[in-house]
Each structure stands twice: as C-alpha cells, then as structure tokens.
Write a protein that holds these residues in place. Structure first.
Motif, PDB file in Angstrom:
ATOM      1  N   LEU A 176       0.822  -1.202   0.000  1.00  0.00           N
ATOM      2  CA  LEU A 176       0.000   0.000   0.000  1.00  0.00           C
ATOM      3  C   LEU A 176       0.865   1.265   0.000  1.00  0.00           C
ATOM      4  O   LEU A 176       0.520   2.259  -0.637  1.00  0.00           O
ATOM      5  CB  LEU A 176      -0.946  -0.015   1.200  1.00  0.00           C
ATOM      6  CG  LEU A 176      -2.031  -1.093   1.147  1.00  0.00           C
ATOM      7  CD1 LEU A 176      -2.814  -1.112   2.442  1.00  0.00           C
ATOM      8  CD2 LEU A 176      -2.951  -0.869  -0.034  1.00  0.00           C
ATOM      9  N   ILE A 177       1.990   1.236   0.691  1.00  0.00           N
ATOM     10  CA  ILE A 177       2.906   2.378   0.683  1.00  0.00           C
ATOM     11  C   ILE A 177       3.504   2.568  -0.705  1.00  0.00           C
ATOM     12  O   ILE A 177       3.628   3.701  -1.194  1.00  0.00           O
ATOM     13  CB  ILE A 177       3.994   2.198   1.756  1.00  0.00           C
ATOM     14  CG1 ILE A 177       3.378   2.324   3.147  1.00  0.00           C
ATOM     15  CG2 ILE A 177       5.128   3.190   1.575  1.00  0.00           C
ATOM     16  CD1 ILE A 177       4.284   1.901   4.277  1.00  0.00           C
ATOM     17  N   ILE A 178       3.863   1.469  -1.370  1.00  0.00           N
ATOM     18  CA  ILE A 178       4.370   1.559  -2.742  1.00  0.00           C
ATOM     19  C   ILE A 178       3.309   2.155  -3.656  1.00  0.00           C
ATOM     20  O   ILE A 178       3.601   3.011  -4.500  1.00  0.00           O
ATOM     21  CB  ILE A 178       4.821   0.166  -3.243  1.00  0.00           C
ATOM     22  CG1 ILE A 178       6.095  -0.264  -2.515  1.00  0.00           C
ATOM     23  CG2 ILE A 178       5.025   0.161  -4.752  1.00  0.00           C
ATOM     24  CD1 ILE A 178       6.485  -1.692  -2.773  1.00  0.00           C
ATOM     25  N   TRP A 179       2.060   1.724  -3.475  1.00  0.00           N
ATOM     26  CA  TRP A 179       0.966   2.267  -4.279  1.00  0.00           C
ATOM     27  C   TRP A 179       0.856   3.778  -4.087  1.00  0.00           C
ATOM     28  O   TRP A 179       0.713   4.527  -5.052  1.00  0.00           O
ATOM     29  CB  TRP A 179      -0.348   1.590  -3.913  1.00  0.00           C
ATOM     30  CG  TRP A 179      -1.546   2.321  -4.429  1.00  0.00           C
ATOM     31  CD1 TRP A 179      -1.922   2.461  -5.728  1.00  0.00           C
ATOM     32  CD2 TRP A 179      -2.497   3.040  -3.662  1.00  0.00           C
ATOM     33  NE1 TRP A 179      -3.066   3.212  -5.813  1.00  0.00           N
ATOM     34  CE2 TRP A 179      -3.442   3.574  -4.547  1.00  0.00           C
ATOM     35  CE3 TRP A 179      -2.649   3.263  -2.300  1.00  0.00           C
ATOM     36  CZ2 TRP A 179      -4.514   4.331  -4.114  1.00  0.00           C
ATOM     37  CZ3 TRP A 179      -3.728   4.016  -1.878  1.00  0.00           C
ATOM     38  CH2 TRP A 179      -4.637   4.538  -2.772  1.00  0.00           C
TER      39      TRP A 179
ATOM     40  N   ALA B  52       1.555   9.022  -6.381  1.00  0.00           N
ATOM     41  CA  ALA B  52       1.992  10.412  -6.239  1.00  0.00           C
ATOM     42  C   ALA B  52       2.938  10.809  -7.373  1.00  0.00           C
ATOM     43  O   ALA B  52       2.836  11.915  -7.922  1.00  0.00           O
ATOM     44  CB  ALA B  52       2.671  10.605  -4.888  1.00  0.00           C
ATOM     45  N   VAL B  53       3.858   9.936  -7.736  1.00  0.00           N
ATOM     46  CA  VAL B  53       4.785  10.226  -8.838  1.00  0.00           C
ATOM     47  C   VAL B  53       4.017  10.354 -10.153  1.00  0.00           C
ATOM     48  O   VAL B  53       4.264  11.275 -10.940  1.00  0.00           O
ATOM     49  CB  VAL B  53       5.886   9.143  -8.927  1.00  0.00           C
ATOM     50  CG1 VAL B  53       6.676   9.266 -10.210  1.00  0.00           C
ATOM     51  CG2 VAL B  53       6.794   9.225  -7.717  1.00  0.00           C
ATOM     52  N   CYS B  54       3.082   9.453 -10.402  1.00  0.00           N
ATOM     53  CA  CYS B  54       2.291   9.519 -11.638  1.00  0.00           C
ATOM     54  C   CYS B  54       1.464  10.801 -11.687  1.00  0.00           C
ATOM     55  O   CYS B  54       1.341  11.434 -12.744  1.00  0.00           O
ATOM     56  CB  CYS B  54       1.373   8.303 -11.752  1.00  0.00           C
ATOM     57  SG  CYS B  54       2.247   6.776 -12.070  1.00  0.00           S
ATOM     58  N   TRP B  55       0.904  11.198 -10.567  1.00  0.00           N
ATOM     59  CA  TRP B  55       0.125  12.437 -10.506  1.00  0.00           C
ATOM     60  C   TRP B  55       1.009  13.633 -10.809  1.00  0.00           C
ATOM     61  O   TRP B  55       0.616  14.542 -11.544  1.00  0.00           O
ATOM     62  CB  TRP B  55      -0.516  12.574  -9.129  1.00  0.00           C
ATOM     63  CG  TRP B  55      -1.317  13.817  -8.961  1.00  0.00           C
ATOM     64  CD1 TRP B  55      -2.591  14.034  -9.378  1.00  0.00           C
ATOM     65  CD2 TRP B  55      -0.878  15.028  -8.333  1.00  0.00           C
ATOM     66  NE1 TRP B  55      -2.970  15.309  -9.047  1.00  0.00           N
ATOM     67  CE2 TRP B  55      -1.933  15.934  -8.400  1.00  0.00           C
ATOM     68  CE3 TRP B  55       0.315  15.413  -7.722  1.00  0.00           C
ATOM     69  CZ2 TRP B  55      -1.845  17.213  -7.874  1.00  0.00           C
ATOM     70  CZ3 TRP B  55       0.402  16.686  -7.196  1.00  0.00           C
ATOM     71  CH2 TRP B  55      -0.667  17.566  -7.277  1.00  0.00           C
TER      72      TRP B  55
ATOM     73  N   ILE C 192       3.860  13.690 -12.526  1.00  0.00           N
ATOM     74  CA  ILE C 192       4.250  13.656 -13.940  1.00  0.00           C
ATOM     75  C   ILE C 192       3.099  14.152 -14.814  1.00  0.00           C
ATOM     76  O   ILE C 192       3.304  14.912 -15.761  1.00  0.00           O
ATOM     77  CB  ILE C 192       4.702  12.237 -14.342  1.00  0.00           C
ATOM     78  CG1 ILE C 192       6.038  11.907 -13.685  1.00  0.00           C
ATOM     79  CG2 ILE C 192       4.794  12.103 -15.859  1.00  0.00           C
ATOM     80  CD1 ILE C 192       6.454  10.462 -13.842  1.00  0.00           C
ATOM     81  N   ARG C 193       1.891  13.721 -14.495  1.00  0.00           N
ATOM     82  CA  ARG C 193       0.727  14.136 -15.276  1.00  0.00           C
ATOM     83  C   ARG C 193       0.520  15.652 -15.179  1.00  0.00           C
ATOM     84  O   ARG C 193       0.182  16.307 -16.161  1.00  0.00           O
ATOM     85  CB  ARG C 193      -0.520  13.393 -14.772  1.00  0.00           C
ATOM     86  CG  ARG C 193      -1.658  13.423 -15.725  1.00  0.00           C
ATOM     87  CD  ARG C 193      -2.850  12.580 -15.287  1.00  0.00           C
ATOM     88  NE  ARG C 193      -2.465  11.345 -14.646  1.00  0.00           N
ATOM     89  CZ  ARG C 193      -2.892  10.944 -13.428  1.00  0.00           C
ATOM     90  NH1 ARG C 193      -3.751  11.678 -12.764  1.00  0.00           N
ATOM     91  NH2 ARG C 193      -2.507   9.802 -12.928  1.00  0.00           N
ATOM     92  N   ASN C 194       0.730  16.224 -14.006  1.00  0.00           N
ATOM     93  CA  ASN C 194       0.567  17.663 -13.851  1.00  0.00           C
ATOM     94  C   ASN C 194       1.690  18.448 -14.515  1.00  0.00           C
ATOM     95  O   ASN C 194       1.472  19.573 -14.944  1.00  0.00           O
ATOM     96  CB  ASN C 194       0.472  18.034 -12.366  1.00  0.00           C
ATOM     97  CG  ASN C 194      -0.894  17.738 -11.824  1.00  0.00           C
ATOM     98  OD1 ASN C 194      -1.850  17.609 -12.563  1.00  0.00           O
ATOM     99  ND2 ASN C 194      -0.990  17.635 -10.514  1.00  0.00           N
ATOM    100  N   LEU C 195       2.896  17.893 -14.584  1.00  0.00           N
ATOM    101  CA  LEU C 195       3.996  18.597 -15.249  1.00  0.00           C
ATOM    102  C   LEU C 195       3.826  18.645 -16.759  1.00  0.00           C
ATOM    103  O   LEU C 195       4.322  19.548 -17.417  1.00  0.00           O
ATOM    104  CB  LEU C 195       5.323  17.911 -14.912  1.00  0.00           C
ATOM    105  CG  LEU C 195       5.830  18.124 -13.482  1.00  0.00           C
ATOM    106  CD1 LEU C 195       7.085  17.285 -13.256  1.00  0.00           C
ATOM    107  CD2 LEU C 195       6.114  19.589 -13.228  1.00  0.00           C
TER     108      LEU C 195
END
Length: 77
Positions: free
Chosen positions: A59-62, A67-70, A72-75
């Motif tokens: 769950l921590i990995i998820w 968070a990283v995917c979010w 990247i998507r915002n950048l």
C-alpha cells in the motif's frame, strides 16, 4: 458509467495489499487471542505479522507510485 483505472497495475497492488493486510491481521489476532498454554502459535503470529507487513508495504508503494504519476501528469499540462 464505469471507467477502467488509469493504471491497472496500481489497482492490482492495492487489491493484493488490502487482502494480505486483512488476512495477516486476522491471522495475527487469532493467534494472539489463543489462551491455551499447550498451543504454540508463534508460527501463526510470525506469518500474520509478516503478511500484514507485506500488505502495508504494498500500500505504501501504491501511494508513492500514484503520487509520482500524478506529479508527472501535472507537469505535462
């Protein structure tokens, strides 16, 4: 209308993490709740704690990957 998740691997990690955490906690609490001095439940306690730990790590990995995917998507916007 239902939609598929953006990343199905994250859904698999969440599902496995929740299931293993729940099963691990149930196994651990069942083993700790045994009051009989004749039953050695140490292996069940260790297995339950390990399974719950693996589930929490998943769950921590998820959370980290989401968070990283979010970010990247915002950048990219």
């Amino acid at each position: 209308m239902t939609s598929t998740p953006a990343n199905p691997w994250l859904t698999v990690i969440v599902g496995l993490g929740l299931v293993s955490t729940a099963v691990g906690l149930m196994l651990y609490t069942h083993a700790v709740g045994e009051d009989s001095p004749h039953n050695d439940m140490s292996s069940e306690i260790a297995a339950g704690a390990g399974l719950a730990g693996v589930g929490l790590v998943m769950l921590i990995i998820w959370l980290a990957v989401a968070a990283v995917c979010w970010q990247i998507r915002n950048l990219r916007r």
